[in-house]
Write a protein that holds these residues in place. Sequence first.
Motif, PDB file in Angstrom:
ATOM      1  N   PRO A   1       0.841  -1.210   0.000  1.00  0.00           N
ATOM      2  CA  PRO A   1       0.000   0.000   0.000  1.00  0.00           C
ATOM      3  C   PRO A   1       0.871   1.253   0.000  1.00  0.00           C
ATOM      4  CG  PRO A   1      -0.651  -1.511   1.759  1.00  0.00           C
ATOM      5  CD  PRO A   1       0.666  -2.001   1.223  1.00  0.00           C
ATOM      6  N   ASP A   2       0.361   2.283  -0.601  1.00  0.00           N
ATOM      7  CA  ASP A   2       1.060   3.573  -0.632  1.00  0.00           C
ATOM      8  C   ASP A   2       0.068   4.612  -0.146  1.00  0.00           C
ATOM      9  OD1 ASP A   2       2.186   5.992  -1.258  1.00  0.00           O
ATOM     10  OD2 ASP A   2       2.350   5.624  -3.408  1.00  0.00           O
TER      11      ASP A   2
ATOM     12  N   SER B   1      -2.877   1.975  -4.166  1.00  0.00           N
ATOM     13  CA  SER B   1      -3.104   3.321  -3.647  1.00  0.00           C
ATOM     14  C   SER B   1      -4.047   3.341  -2.442  1.00  0.00           C
ATOM     15  CB  SER B   1      -3.675   4.188  -4.777  1.00  0.00           C
ATOM     16  OG  SER B   1      -4.057   5.423  -4.233  1.00  0.00           O
ATOM     17  N   ALA B   2      -3.551   3.926  -1.353  1.00  0.00           N
ATOM     18  CA  ALA B   2      -4.387   4.180  -0.185  1.00  0.00           C
ATOM     19  C   ALA B   2      -4.645   5.676  -0.194  1.00  0.00           C
ATOM     20  CB  ALA B   2      -3.656   3.769   1.088  1.00  0.00           C
TER      21      ALA B   2
ATOM     22  N   LEU C   1      -7.750   2.551   3.025  1.00  0.00           N
ATOM     23  CA  LEU C   1      -7.853   1.101   3.243  1.00  0.00           C
ATOM     24  C   LEU C   1      -8.047   0.413   1.892  1.00  0.00           C
ATOM     25  CD1 LEU C   1     -10.205   1.227   6.355  1.00  0.00           C
ATOM     26  CD2 LEU C   1      -7.795   0.513   6.342  1.00  0.00           C
ATOM     27  N   PRO C   2      -7.001   0.329   1.092  1.00  0.00           N
ATOM     28  CA  PRO C   2      -7.166  -0.275  -0.229  1.00  0.00           C
ATOM     29  C   PRO C   2      -7.533  -1.751  -0.130  1.00  0.00           C
ATOM     30  CG  PRO C   2      -4.839   0.065   0.257  1.00  0.00           C
ATOM     31  CD  PRO C   2      -5.614   0.714   1.369  1.00  0.00           C
TER      32      PRO C   2
ATOM     33  N   GLY D   1       5.461   7.301   0.957  1.00  0.00           N
ATOM     34  CA  GLY D   1       5.037   6.958  -0.400  1.00  0.00           C
ATOM     35  C   GLY D   1       4.527   8.179  -1.143  1.00  0.00           C
ATOM     36  N   GLU D   2       4.468   8.034  -2.472  1.00  0.00           N
ATOM     37  CA  GLU D   2       4.032   9.129  -3.346  1.00  0.00           C
ATOM     38  C   GLU D   2       2.672   9.689  -2.947  1.00  0.00           C
ATOM     39  OE1 GLU D   2       7.087   9.896  -5.273  1.00  0.00           O
ATOM     40  OE2 GLU D   2       5.363  10.574  -6.481  1.00  0.00           O
ATOM     41  N   GLU D   3       1.773   8.792  -2.561  1.00  0.00           N
ATOM     42  CA  GLU D   3       0.407   9.214  -2.213  1.00  0.00           C
ATOM     43  C   GLU D   3       0.381  10.099  -0.968  1.00  0.00           C
ATOM     44  OE1 GLU D   3      -2.401   8.858  -3.765  1.00  0.00           O
ATOM     45  OE2 GLU D   3      -2.222   7.131  -5.098  1.00  0.00           O
TER      46      GLU D   3
END
Length: 401
Positions: A134-135, A156-157, A164-165, A372-374
């Motif tokens: 997850p990110d 993606s989260a 919560l992906p 992460g990126e997100e």
Amino acid sequence: MKGVMRPVNIKINENFKKMKQSYLFSEIGKRVRMFSQQHPDAKIIRLGIGDVTLPLTASVIEAMRKAVEEMGEKSTFRGYAPDFGYDFLRKAISDNYARMSVDIPADEIYVSDGAKSDVGNIVDILGSNEVLIPDPVYPVYLDSNIMSGNHVTFISANAQNGFLPLPDENIPKRGYVIYLCSPNNPTGAVYNREQLKVWVDFALETGSLIIFDSAYEAYIKGDYPHSIYEIEGARECAVEICSFSKTAGFTGTRCAWSVVPANLEASGVRLKSLWERRQTTKYNGVPYVIQRAAEAALSEKGHAECLELVDYYMANAAVIAELLTRKGIWFTGGVSSPYIWLKCPNGMSSWDFFDYLLNEVQVVGTPGEGFGEEGKSYFRLTSFGSREDTEEAVRRLERIL
Ligand code: MLT
């Protein structure tokens, strides 16, 4: 005397070149040290790394004292600890699972010096798999897989899925190593039973392995699973890693465990045997004194004391949450988790916001991008500070937010 740089004629693990220059919390430490050198009188409040500030509890200290005495007597002195932990601690952890109505035999429990170590080391026994991460999430999952040269796909989260992906049609159905952390570091999001069941079913259907990090389970409020083994089928597809760090204040004391169920098998080999082989070769166990301390933290009295620690930190979270609510700053977490995950105001990037808080009010947090990126436009504040520091931080933030 400075030596001349002389390269040695060996190969290195080239995967390290693919990694960010430094580990997230080392980078934060570096920036804070630099600021401190330039502003020696500044009183910096650290709400960055999730490091506890309350002392060890009475039961833990009492058990440690007794164990230290034993180590000073010829008749009770201990040398190397058993490879996978003393029976008394493995049993105490097993009994702790029984309190959650989860049946984990003591011989599936492996005591270690930290969840971080276990999360990083488990990669040793796995081959070159496709990995789902997850990110945003705790950076050790990604970094340890990059070190091993594994191919990582991010899930993606985000605010839309409540951080919560779940597996969806975009994830091709094949075997993965899947990392899940609930309550989540950094977002504080917690999977409910139905959601976790979706992951377990996906893993069973695709032959995937879930690495479940439950380091923050003690912070859960309400009816959410504390262990992945509360979900039917998880024993066939999941390893769980948990720790005394955040529950019992052991960040500096070091003790954790992983569960590798006996019926978990891959490529015709039991993962349990591989983990045992890895641990016996590369690891010599947690000291006796610390294992006695950990056992005490799981006793009825010790457990009640730990819940007091949790309550104290969660009251800090409420102090931070109150400010953000009043200021109209979007945030999540801080309910079943000691972390508050907020949206950086005024469209700032997370590192810009980090610098802004450090420079303007000397409050340190963790930039979301480090997870992460997100996380680029988010920021994490920890409630593990002292009450005084948390209240002072809030007073300072009040001025500039
Ligand atoms: C964090 O701040 O994310 C944690 O303290 C790091 C850790 O547990 O290693």
